[in-house]
Every structure is written in structure tokens, then in C-alpha cells.
Write a protein that holds these residues in place. Sequence first.
Motif, short mmCIF file in Angstrom:
data_model
loop_
_atom_site.label_atom_id
_atom_site.label_comp_id
_atom_site.label_asym_id
_atom_site.label_seq_id
_atom_site.Cartn_x
_atom_site.Cartn_y
_atom_site.Cartn_z
N GLN A 1 0.85 -1.19 0.00
CA GLN A 1 0.00 0.00 0.00
C GLN A 1 0.88 1.23 0.00
N VAL A 2 0.50 2.18 -0.83
CA VAL A 2 1.29 3.40 -0.97
C VAL A 2 1.08 4.31 0.23
N GLN A 3 2.19 4.83 0.73
CA GLN A 3 2.12 5.82 1.80
C GLN A 3 3.07 6.96 1.50
N LEU A 4 2.56 8.15 1.65
CA LEU A 4 3.37 9.36 1.59
C LEU A 4 3.21 10.06 2.94
N THR A 5 4.32 10.28 3.63
CA THR A 5 4.26 10.81 4.98
C THR A 5 5.09 12.07 5.09
N GLU A 6 4.41 13.20 5.26
CA GLU A 6 5.11 14.48 5.41
C GLU A 6 5.55 14.68 6.86
N SER A 7 6.63 15.43 7.01
CA SER A 7 7.12 15.81 8.33
C SER A 7 7.90 17.10 8.22
N GLY A 8 8.20 17.70 9.36
CA GLY A 8 9.01 18.91 9.37
C GLY A 8 8.25 20.20 9.53
N GLY A 9 6.93 20.12 9.58
CA GLY A 9 6.16 21.33 9.78
C GLY A 9 6.31 21.86 11.20
N GLY A 10 5.79 23.06 11.41
CA GLY A 10 5.86 23.65 12.73
C GLY A 10 5.57 25.13 12.70
N LEU A 11 5.93 25.78 13.80
CA LEU A 11 5.72 27.21 13.95
C LEU A 11 7.05 27.92 13.76
N VAL A 12 7.05 28.94 12.92
CA VAL A 12 8.27 29.69 12.64
C VAL A 12 7.92 31.16 12.49
N GLN A 13 8.86 32.02 12.84
CA GLN A 13 8.62 33.46 12.66
C GLN A 13 8.83 33.86 11.20
N ALA A 14 8.18 34.93 10.82
CA ALA A 14 8.34 35.46 9.47
C ALA A 14 9.83 35.71 9.21
N GLY A 15 10.26 35.34 8.02
CA GLY A 15 11.66 35.46 7.66
C GLY A 15 12.47 34.21 7.94
#
Length: 119
Positions: free
Chosen positions: A1-15
Motif C-alpha cells: 500500500q502506498v504511503q506518503l508521509t510528510e514531516s518537518g512542519g511547525g511554527l516559525v517566525q516570518a523570515g
Amino acid sequence: QVQLTESGGGLVQAGGSLRLSCAASGLTFSMYNMGWFRQAPGKEREFVGTISVSGGGTTYADSVKERFTISRDNAKNTLYLQMNSLKPEDTAVYYCAATVPGVGGYHYWGQGTQVTVSS
């Protein structure tokens, strides 16, 4: 079964910067063009960029050109999105997707990762 798993998101300040990853399994990753999309609250999903099977060709939405870079490591079955100079309007859920070259539409999608950019 195909799986695509994103990671690395979060909260960051502008710039600031973030690097998203998309780990693929259950498919021959090197045979798929890959794309990144995003969806902000109350808005439709929009195209961010794509990368060819070899990684030699990329396209970007005008809104992210020269700030975002898509890359891939076929040996690791992983897609990346390097995001620099982030703006509050980049806040969205980011999705990776896979498509067979020459066939319309994206066949497989990840579940998404949240990116929030504070002003």
C-alpha cells in the motif's frame, strides 16, 4: 500500500526557514513526478511546485519562486521542500503528492503537515 508521509512542519517566525520531508513507501519512488501543494484555512488547495523523476526539472508557483526549493533523494525515497524567507501568507497545511509522468492528475497524497508562520 502506498504511503506518503510528510514531516518537518511547525511554527516559525516570518523570515525564518523550514524544511519539509515526504517519505514514500509502497511505490517505485523514482518513477513518479512529485509535487507539493498547500491549503490555507478557508481556501482551496493550491499548487506549490513539482519535481521530475530525476530531480532535474522543477516548477514553482509564482508566490514561492526564489524562496522555496524542491529536491528529492531517490535512494532514500524522500522528497523535500526547503522553505526560506517565510511569510505569514505561507501558513497552510502542506501536502506531497505523486503522479505518473504523462498521466494527468496526482494519484497518491500524503496526510499533510502544518506550517504556521507568525508575523
